[in-house]
Enzyme design. Structure first.
Site, PDB file in Angstrom:
ATOM      1  N   LYS A  97     -13.745 -16.419  14.077  1.00 45.50           N
ATOM      2  CA  LYS A  97     -14.374 -15.811  12.862  1.00 45.50           C
ATOM      3  C   LYS A  97     -14.971 -16.522  11.980  1.00 45.50           C
ATOM      4  CE  LYS A  97     -12.297 -12.797   9.055  1.00 45.50           C
ATOM      5  NZ  LYS A  97     -11.066 -12.101   8.493  1.00 45.50           N
ATOM      6  N   SER A 177     -11.131  -7.354   7.879  1.00 50.30           N
ATOM      7  CA  SER A 177     -12.465  -8.160   7.553  1.00 50.30           C
ATOM      8  C   SER A 177     -12.794  -9.029   8.816  1.00 50.30           C
ATOM      9  CB  SER A 177     -12.030  -9.130   6.649  1.00 50.30           C
ATOM     10  OG  SER A 177     -11.240 -10.188   6.862  1.00 50.30           O
ATOM     11  N   SER A 201      -6.401  -7.525   8.046  1.00 47.12           N
ATOM     12  CA  SER A 201      -7.918  -7.540   8.556  1.00 47.12           C
ATOM     13  C   SER A 201      -7.956  -8.102  10.095  1.00 47.12           C
ATOM     14  CB  SER A 201      -8.271  -9.176   7.621  1.00 47.12           C
ATOM     15  OG  SER A 201      -8.880  -8.566   6.567  1.00 47.12           O
TER      16      SER A 201
END
Length: 493
Positions: A97, A177, A201
């Site tokens: 990420k 997210s 997330s």
């Protein structure tokens, strides 16, 4: 053949000794064709924000190390030329990420505030992956600033990476997210990915994209080199298409061998509390969860229902106060570590976004940033009171009563993916609320796909006490239903 290799699990890749160079080349080509926003493309996911220029060289080095390992085993390697033994992730591509620092990659958290401030070194958790033989293939798109910027944000959108799509249905949300990590796994762009979670997330994008993941106990995976939101709730964690692969990567991230073996022992004998009060509100999803609990009971676990209270607006408000106060202080400490060429604190980020409004504020504002500044950080009575109330609810009202006679608490995670909407923002609440108490308390939560509803994946969640990651994964392993996405084109309805 391409799909079979792209979707091969780590254990198959290692058993068959698939050359890392072959795999990396295939995945990079697949990303270039299916992910990049190319003119005329109908499958652009925007899940991968950047690919590593060093991935091919790393793959070559891993293949050479494997050859040395084979020669050593056959007694043919010269002692003065021996390499270190290959690791548990040897030659396995991993996506990270983009709010986690990777040397030479953007690590922007999706914001132009961090664009061009490229890290010179890996975050400690990334170093663990490399030390285990993993190949960093690239970084993934995300909800900008891990979705702490606006109450009207659209999950999966960032100013740097655009809007991530869902490979099951291209007009639906990839969640957030860790949007790109979930979508890229489902799309067959890498066998493993790393996300981060403050509250939901990892759980959300795993559920919506039909993959597995776990938010480990807060503090069990190092957060140095990770763009912060909340020091009391943040945790990086592994994502993959199967629970076994999640367990393997978790061992590396936590530096704790044995998680995979323990999770493979199965859930038999565990006491499982079923949170029937936590529902997504989507009838077909909740019905599938009930059916899945019946299958879980057949594995030898003891199942009983509990009345775990869903978070009220008051709990949600306290949690957001805590996160915003910790974010304000955390960013003031973190941003200077990325060099002087950009904002150094949250007020300067707000000013940067105002000056670049056409890019940064094209679809929604930064109302939560402004509120964070107004709250004043952690050295305030507002913060201390909100944190105390939040913990009292999470532990005293929810977790301790619900798990008084249980090892694991289970519930549905999210209903099927909603349609992304950059005009109206979030207008569909499909979460059961299972992540809230665990997130506030810093307890682990795992998720795995439990099947399809209307052709879209939905997730099964498992919460446990600190350090119970292997138990959670054992439960998820018993019910997981992995599947490949359909790449459904945008449509009405």
């Amino acid at each position: 053949m391409e799909d079979d290799l792209a979707y091969a699990d780590v254990f198959t890749l290692q058993r068959d000794r698939v050359p890392a160079q072959l795999l990396v080349e295939l995945l990079l080509q697949r990303i270039a064709v299916r992910d990049a926003p190319a003119p005329g493309s109908h499958t652009s996911l925007r899940s991968v924000l950047a690919v590593s220029e060093n991935a091919r060289d790393e793959a070559r080095a891993q293949d050479e190390a494997r050859a040395q390992d084979v020669a050593r085993a056959q007694g043919e390697a010269r002692p003065d030329r021996d390499r270190a033994p290959t690791g548990p992730l040897h030659g396995v591509p991993v996506l990270v990420k983009d709010n986690i620092e990777v040397a030479g990659l953007p690590s922007t958290a999706g914001s132009t505030s961090l664009a061009g401030r490229v890290p010179a070194a890996d975050a400690p958790l990334v170093k663990r992956v490399r030390d285990a033989g993993g190949i960093i293939l690239g970084t993934t798109n995300l909800s900008e600033w891990a979705n702490i910027r606006s109450a009207r944000s659209t999950s999966g959108w960032s100013a740097v990476g655009g809007l991530t799509g869902n490979p099951w249905a291209l007009d639906r949300s990839a969640g957030g997210s860790s949007s790109g990590s979930g979508a890229a796994l489902a799309a067959g762009f890498a066998p493993l990915a790393i996300g981060t979670e403050t509250d939901g997330s990892i759980t959300c994008p795993a559920s919506l994209n039909g993959v597995a993941g776990i938010k480990p106990t807060v503090g069990s995976v190092p957060t140095q080199g990770v763009v912060p939101i909340s020091f009391s709730q943040d945790s990086p964690g592994p994502m993959a298409r199967t629970v076994d692969e999640v367990a393997l990567l978790l061992e590396v991230l936590m530096a704790e061998p044995g998680i995979l073996d323990r999770s493979r022992e199965g859930p038999g004998g565990l006491r499982v509390a079923v949170a029937r009060t936590l529902r997504t509100g989507h009838p077909a999803t909740d019905e599938l969860f009930d059916d899945t609990v019946g299958k879980l009971a057949a594995t030898g676990v003891t199942v009983h229902d509990v009345a775990a209270p869903a978070p009220s607006p008051a709990e949600d408000e306290d949690e957001i106060i805590v996160m915003l106060c910790e974010f304000l202080d955390g960013l003031a400490t973190y941003l200077p570590t990325r060099g002087p060429g950009g904002p150094q604190n949250l007020p300067e980020v707000i000013e940067h976004e105002n000056q670049n409004a056409a890019t940064e504020l094209a679809y929604f504002g930064h109302d939560l940033f402004e509120r964070a500044v107004a709250l004043g950080g952690c050295d305030t009575e507002v913060y201390r009171a909100a944190r105390a109330r939040n913990l009292a609810w999470a532990l005293g009202t929810f977790l301790e009563p619900a798990m008084a006679n249980a090892d694991v608490l289970v519930g549905p995670t999210y209903a099927p993916a909603w349609k992304s909407d950059l005009v109206l923002g979030p207008h569909s609440r499909t979460s059961s609320g299972i992540t809230s108490a665990a997130s506030i308390a810093g307890w682990p939560i795992a998720t795995a796909p439990m099947g399809l509803v209307e052709g879209l994946p939905v997730g099964f969640g498992a919460v446990g006490r600190p350090g119970s990651e292997a138990l959670l994964l054992a439960v998820c392993r018993a019910i997981e239903q992995p599947a490949r996405p359909t790449w459904r084109q945008p449509c009405r309805g």
